[in-house]
Design a protein around this motif. Structure first.
Motif, PDB file in Angstrom:
ATOM      1  N   LEU A  48       0.829  -1.215   0.000  1.00  0.00           N
ATOM      2  CA  LEU A  48       0.000   0.000   0.000  1.00  0.00           C
ATOM      3  C   LEU A  48       0.857   1.256   0.000  1.00  0.00           C
ATOM      4  O   LEU A  48       0.518   2.249  -0.660  1.00  0.00           O
ATOM      5  N   GLY A  52       0.641   4.151  -2.879  1.00  0.00           N
ATOM      6  CA  GLY A  52       0.433   5.568  -2.558  1.00  0.00           C
ATOM      7  C   GLY A  52       1.558   6.443  -3.066  1.00  0.00           C
ATOM      8  O   GLY A  52       1.326   7.509  -3.658  1.00  0.00           O
ATOM      9  N   ALA A  55       1.435   6.566  -6.863  1.00  0.00           N
ATOM     10  CA  ALA A  55       0.299   7.387  -7.310  1.00  0.00           C
ATOM     11  C   ALA A  55       0.668   8.868  -7.260  1.00  0.00           C
ATOM     12  O   ALA A  55       0.313   9.633  -8.172  1.00  0.00           O
ATOM     13  N   LEU A  56       1.376   9.272  -6.222  1.00  0.00           N
ATOM     14  CA  LEU A  56       1.836  10.653  -6.115  1.00  0.00           C
ATOM     15  C   LEU A  56       2.722  11.011  -7.309  1.00  0.00           C
ATOM     16  O   LEU A  56       2.550  12.068  -7.931  1.00  0.00           O
ATOM     17  N   TYR A  79       8.008  12.868  -4.600  1.00  0.00           N
ATOM     18  CA  TYR A  79       8.070  11.449  -4.965  1.00  0.00           C
ATOM     19  C   TYR A  79       9.516  10.946  -4.951  1.00  0.00           C
ATOM     20  O   TYR A  79       9.811   9.877  -4.408  1.00  0.00           O
TER      21      TYR A  79
END
Length: 131
Positions: A48, A52, A55-56, A79
């Motif tokens: 997870l 996350g 995705a950023l 990132y």
């Protein structure tokens, strides 16, 4: 003035995402073998975290691609810094306490993240953002 070419930035982002995935998969699958990690971490939690984090980066890349460079580059810098955070493995346990595969995946991710951060900085300097 024209915008800088996205090609190198996106190539480095793809390499970083792949290196990060390799490290996170290894970390998740061998979580109990990594020295010094909190017992509360779980395999699912590691995956997870990668989702996350990535995705950023994906949102940042999309924003840059769509011309929203300032916020996109800020997200990409964050990132990249998250990838540098993998050096934290060496804060909780020395390099010698990690297996060669652990060190390889950690340093591969950190190196790729550093290249992204350098390219984000260069890209920002060449565009109208830092002028």
């Amino acid at each position: 003035m024209t915008r800088p070419n996205h090609r190198l930035l996106f190539l480095l982002l793809a390499c970083y995402a792949a290196a990060s995935l390799v490290h996170f998969v290894h970390n998740a699958e061998f979580l109990g073998d990594y020295p010094g990690l909190p017992a509360s971490w779980s395999r699912a939690g590691v995956y997870l975290a990668w989702i996350g984090m990535t995705a950023l980066g994906g949102v940042g890349a999309l924003l840059v691609y769509r011309g929203r460079e300032t916020i996109g580059l800020i997200l990409l810098a964050v990132y990249a810094v998250l990838g540098l955070d993998s050096l934290g493995h060496y804060v909780v346990a020395p390099l010698s306490a990690h297996s060669s595969m652990m060190n390889t995946t950690i340093l591969l991710e950190v190196g790729a993240a550093a290249l992204v951060l350098l390219e984000v900085t260069r890209y920002a300097g060449r565009s109208r953002i830092l002028r």
